[in-house]
Scaffold this motif. Structure first.
Motif, PDB file in Angstrom:
ATOM      1  N   GLU A  81       0.875  -1.220   0.061  1.00 22.78           N
ATOM      2  CA  GLU A  81      -0.146   0.017   0.113  1.00 22.78           C
ATOM      3  C   GLU A  81       1.007   1.347   0.097  1.00 22.78           C
ATOM      4  OE1 GLU A  81      -3.177   1.938   2.958  1.00 22.78           O
ATOM      5  OE2 GLU A  81      -3.382  -0.312   2.578  1.00 22.78           O
ATOM      6  N   ALA A  82       1.895   1.174   0.814  1.00 20.09           N
ATOM      7  CA  ALA A  82       2.947   2.446   0.777  1.00 20.09           C
ATOM      8  C   ALA A  82       3.490   2.595  -0.483  1.00 20.09           C
ATOM      9  CB  ALA A  82       3.862   2.060   1.651  1.00 20.09           C
ATOM     10  N   GLU A  83       3.882   1.567  -1.413  1.00 22.79           N
ATOM     11  CA  GLU A  83       4.292   1.623  -2.509  1.00 22.79           C
ATOM     12  C   GLU A  83       3.457   2.198  -3.398  1.00 22.79           C
ATOM     13  OE1 GLU A  83       6.147  -2.144  -3.701  1.00 22.79           O
ATOM     14  OE2 GLU A  83       7.590  -2.006  -2.262  1.00 22.79           O
ATOM     15  N   SER A  84       2.231   1.710  -3.226  1.00 28.99           N
ATOM     16  CA  SER A  84       1.063   2.261  -4.629  1.00 28.99           C
ATOM     17  C   SER A  84       0.816   3.665  -4.069  1.00 28.99           C
ATOM     18  CB  SER A  84      -0.115   1.494  -4.340  1.00 28.99           C
ATOM     19  OG  SER A  84      -0.847   1.650  -2.958  1.00 28.99           O
ATOM     20  N   ILE A  85       0.809   4.138  -2.800  1.00 33.29           N
ATOM     21  CA  ILE A  85       0.506   5.644  -2.577  1.00 33.29           C
ATOM     22  C   ILE A  85       1.824   6.332  -3.196  1.00 33.29           C
ATOM     23  CG2 ILE A  85       0.677   7.206  -0.528  1.00 33.29           C
ATOM     24  CD1 ILE A  85      -0.970   5.158   0.953  1.00 33.29           C
ATOM     25  N   LEU A  86       2.931   5.818  -2.805  1.00 34.56           N
ATOM     26  CA  LEU A  86       4.079   6.591  -3.398  1.00 34.56           C
ATOM     27  C   LEU A  86       3.929   6.785  -4.916  1.00 34.56           C
ATOM     28  CD1 LEU A  86       6.663   7.894  -2.118  1.00 34.56           C
ATOM     29  CD2 LEU A  86       7.843   5.594  -2.923  1.00 34.56           C
ATOM     30  N   GLU A  87       3.813   5.674  -5.657  1.00 40.97           N
ATOM     31  CA  GLU A  87       3.651   5.833  -7.084  1.00 40.97           C
ATOM     32  C   GLU A  87       2.476   6.839  -7.565  1.00 40.97           C
ATOM     33  OE1 GLU A  87       2.803   1.772  -8.412  1.00 40.97           O
ATOM     34  OE2 GLU A  87       4.881   0.922  -7.815  1.00 40.97           O
ATOM     35  N   ARG A  88       1.328   6.683  -6.648  1.00 41.99           N
ATOM     36  CA  ARG A  88       0.113   7.545  -7.142  1.00 41.99           C
ATOM     37  C   ARG A  88       0.533   9.181  -6.833  1.00 41.99           C
ATOM     38  NH1 ARG A  88      -3.930   6.667  -3.479  1.00 41.99           N
ATOM     39  NH2 ARG A  88      -3.472   4.559  -3.598  1.00 41.99           N
ATOM     40  N   ALA A  89       1.494   9.354  -5.730  1.00 34.89           N
ATOM     41  CA  ALA A  89       1.898  10.428  -5.406  1.00 34.89           C
ATOM     42  C   ALA A  89       2.844  11.109  -6.323  1.00 34.89           C
ATOM     43  CB  ALA A  89       2.658  10.558  -3.989  1.00 34.89           C
ATOM     44  N   GLU A  90       3.681  10.359  -6.992  1.00 39.08           N
ATOM     45  CA  GLU A  90       4.511  10.821  -8.080  1.00 39.08           C
ATOM     46  C   GLU A  90       3.780  11.176  -9.126  1.00 39.08           C
ATOM     47  OE1 GLU A  90       7.420   7.529  -8.793  1.00 39.08           O
ATOM     48  OE2 GLU A  90       8.615   8.080  -6.519  1.00 39.08           O
ATOM     49  N   GLU A  91       2.800  10.180  -9.669  1.00 34.68           N
ATOM     50  CA  GLU A  91       1.865  10.303 -10.666  1.00 34.68           C
ATOM     51  C   GLU A  91       1.067  11.679 -10.635  1.00 34.68           C
ATOM     52  OE1 GLU A  91      -0.553   7.119 -11.369  1.00 34.68           O
ATOM     53  OE2 GLU A  91       1.095   5.759 -11.715  1.00 34.68           O
ATOM     54  N   ASP A  92       0.764  12.041  -9.423  1.00 33.62           N
ATOM     55  CA  ASP A  92      -0.205  13.188  -9.089  1.00 33.62           C
ATOM     56  C   ASP A  92       0.949  14.507  -9.159  1.00 33.62           C
ATOM     57  OD1 ASP A  92      -2.459  11.625  -8.816  1.00 33.62           O
ATOM     58  OD2 ASP A  92      -2.319  11.631  -6.628  1.00 33.62           O
ATOM     59  N   SER A  93       2.095  14.474  -8.868  1.00 35.56           N
ATOM     60  CA  SER A  93       2.817  15.558  -8.644  1.00 35.56           C
ATOM     61  C   SER A  93       3.150  15.635 -10.263  1.00 35.56           C
ATOM     62  CB  SER A  93       4.203  15.191  -7.887  1.00 35.56           C
ATOM     63  OG  SER A  93       4.974  14.014  -8.317  1.00 35.56           O
ATOM     64  N   LYS A  94       3.313  14.630 -11.098  1.00 34.59           N
ATOM     65  CA  LYS A  94       3.936  15.010 -12.372  1.00 34.59           C
ATOM     66  C   LYS A  94       2.620  15.490 -13.103  1.00 34.59           C
ATOM     67  CE  LYS A  94       7.236  11.146 -12.911  1.00 34.59           C
ATOM     68  NZ  LYS A  94       7.344   9.648 -13.567  1.00 34.59           N
ATOM     69  N   GLU A  95       1.478  14.957 -12.855  1.00 36.20           N
ATOM     70  CA  GLU A  95       0.073  15.810 -13.378  1.00 36.20           C
ATOM     71  C   GLU A  95       0.053  17.111 -12.976  1.00 36.20           C
ATOM     72  OE1 GLU A  95      -3.184  13.256 -12.630  1.00 36.20           O
ATOM     73  OE2 GLU A  95      -2.480  11.650 -13.643  1.00 36.20           O
ATOM     74  N   LEU A  96       0.645  17.493 -11.593  1.00 39.99           N
ATOM     75  CA  LEU A  96       0.430  18.769 -11.164  1.00 39.99           C
ATOM     76  C   LEU A  96       1.405  19.720 -11.702  1.00 39.99           C
ATOM     77  CD1 LEU A  96      -1.133  20.673  -9.035  1.00 39.99           C
ATOM     78  CD2 LEU A  96       0.742  19.710  -7.324  1.00 39.99           C
ATOM     79  N   VAL A  97       2.501  19.007 -11.975  1.00 36.12           N
ATOM     80  CA  VAL A  97       3.688  19.986 -12.524  1.00 36.12           C
ATOM     81  C   VAL A  97       3.333  20.196 -14.135  1.00 36.12           C
ATOM     82  CG1 VAL A  97       5.951  19.787 -13.467  1.00 36.12           C
ATOM     83  CG2 VAL A  97       5.496  19.317 -11.141  1.00 36.12           C
ATOM     84  N   GLU A  98       2.729  19.382 -14.696  1.00 36.45           N
ATOM     85  CA  GLU A  98       2.254  19.333 -16.105  1.00 36.45           C
ATOM     86  C   GLU A  98       1.061  20.433 -16.288  1.00 36.45           C
ATOM     87  OE1 GLU A  98       3.297  18.378 -19.229  1.00 36.45           O
ATOM     88  OE2 GLU A  98       5.066  17.469 -18.083  1.00 36.45           O
ATOM     89  N   ARG A  99       0.105  20.304 -15.351  1.00 44.88           N
ATOM     90  CA  ARG A  99      -0.908  21.104 -15.268  1.00 44.88           C
ATOM     91  C   ARG A  99      -0.521  22.645 -15.029  1.00 44.88           C
ATOM     92  NH1 ARG A  99      -4.875  19.699 -10.824  1.00 44.88           N
ATOM     93  NH2 ARG A  99      -3.669  17.889 -11.077  1.00 44.88           N
ATOM     94  N   ARG A 100       0.507  22.888 -14.115  1.00 43.95           N
ATOM     95  CA  ARG A 100       0.828  24.224 -13.791  1.00 43.95           C
ATOM     96  C   ARG A 100       1.794  24.516 -14.823  1.00 43.95           C
ATOM     97  NH1 ARG A 100       1.003  25.323  -7.847  1.00 43.95           N
ATOM     98  NH2 ARG A 100      -1.005  24.510  -7.243  1.00 43.95           N
ATOM     99  N   LYS A 101       2.448  23.907 -15.626  1.00 49.86           N
ATOM    100  CA  LYS A 101       3.302  24.314 -16.819  1.00 49.86           C
ATOM    101  C   LYS A 101       2.245  24.729 -17.817  1.00 49.86           C
ATOM    102  CE  LYS A 101       7.036  21.829 -18.310  1.00 49.86           C
ATOM    103  NZ  LYS A 101       7.779  20.613 -18.994  1.00 49.86           N
ATOM    104  N   ARG A 102       1.169  24.006 -18.146  1.00 50.38           N
ATOM    105  CA  ARG A 102       0.186  24.326 -19.328  1.00 50.38           C
ATOM    106  C   ARG A 102      -0.214  25.954 -18.769  1.00 50.38           C
ATOM    107  NH1 ARG A 102      -1.463  18.718 -19.452  1.00 50.38           N
ATOM    108  NH2 ARG A 102      -2.815  19.352 -18.076  1.00 50.38           N
ATOM    109  N   MET A 103      -0.790  25.762 -17.429  1.00 50.21           N
ATOM    110  CA  MET A 103      -1.417  27.261 -17.037  1.00 50.21           C
ATOM    111  C   MET A 103      -0.461  28.252 -17.215  1.00 50.21           C
ATOM    112  SD  MET A 103      -3.378  25.663 -13.570  1.00 50.21           S
ATOM    113  CE  MET A 103      -3.464  27.309 -12.904  1.00 50.21           C
TER     114      MET A 103
END
Length: 189
Positions: free
Chosen positions: A115-137
């Motif tokens: 579960e910790a590994e999945s949370i970590l992977e999800r957090a990395e994906e979310d942070s990448k998506e957030l960076v992309e979204r902020r970059k687009r904005m």
């Protein structure tokens, strides 16, 4: 007293030599009805035992007491066997619980790691998506600012051109030139 002397008689002293008894002179033992003292003690004990057995029925109370004690000991042994069996089943039950608890703890630990590994992977994906979204904005804001700046520059350029043409027209165009221009336009129509 004469009777008591008849009952108690002393044996006639047997002539012993002093050498036969280690130098002591022999003495006579008292007797009663021809029995020695140790024989009287044996007779008294025999009579006491007979009276106890026959008259007091002591053997029944003794055997009853022994029987009750044997029964009590048997009950205690049975109780001890039962308690031992219960203790062994409890020991086995707790050993099984401990084994289950250890396997459950191991499973929980593995589950927590996954579960910790999945949370970590999800957090990395979310942070990448957030960076992309902020970059687009940011790019959208930059594009909007560029368009706004271009529109502002065009507006200023148009205003400056209009002002310059007004000045030029005002300087170079007088009433005669204006009439001539109006006449040419009308003729062209």
């Amino acid at each position: 007293m004469a009777e008591s002397t008849e009952i108690f008689t002393t044996q006639e002293p047997v002539e012993y030599t002093e050498a036969a008894h280690g130098g002591d002179a022999a003495h006579a033992e008292p007797t009663l009805l021809g029995l020695q003292p140790f024989q009287w003690v044996s007779v008294a004990m025999l009579l006491l035992i007979l009276v106890a057995i026959l008259r007091l029925k002591a053997h029944k109370s003794i055997t009853a007491g022994l029987d009750s004690r044997i029964a009590a000991i048997r009950e205690e042994l049975d109780e001890a066997k039962r308690l031992r069996a219960e203790a062994e089943t409890l020991r086995d039950e707790y050993a099984a619980k401990i084994a289950n608890a250890e396997s459950d703890a191991e499973a929980m630990l593995d589950n927590a790691r996954a579960e910790a590994e999945s949370i970590l992977e999800r957090a990395e994906e979310d942070s990448k998506e957030l960076v992309e979204r902020r970059k687009r904005m940011a790019q959208d804001k930059i594009s909007a600012a560029e368009r706004e700046a271009i529109a502002e520059v065009r507006a200023k350029a148009a205003a400056a051109a209009a002002a310059a043409s007004r000045n030029l027209i005002g300087e170079k165009l007088d009433a005669d030139a204006d009439r001539k221009l109006a006449d040419e336009m009308i003729a062209g129509i």
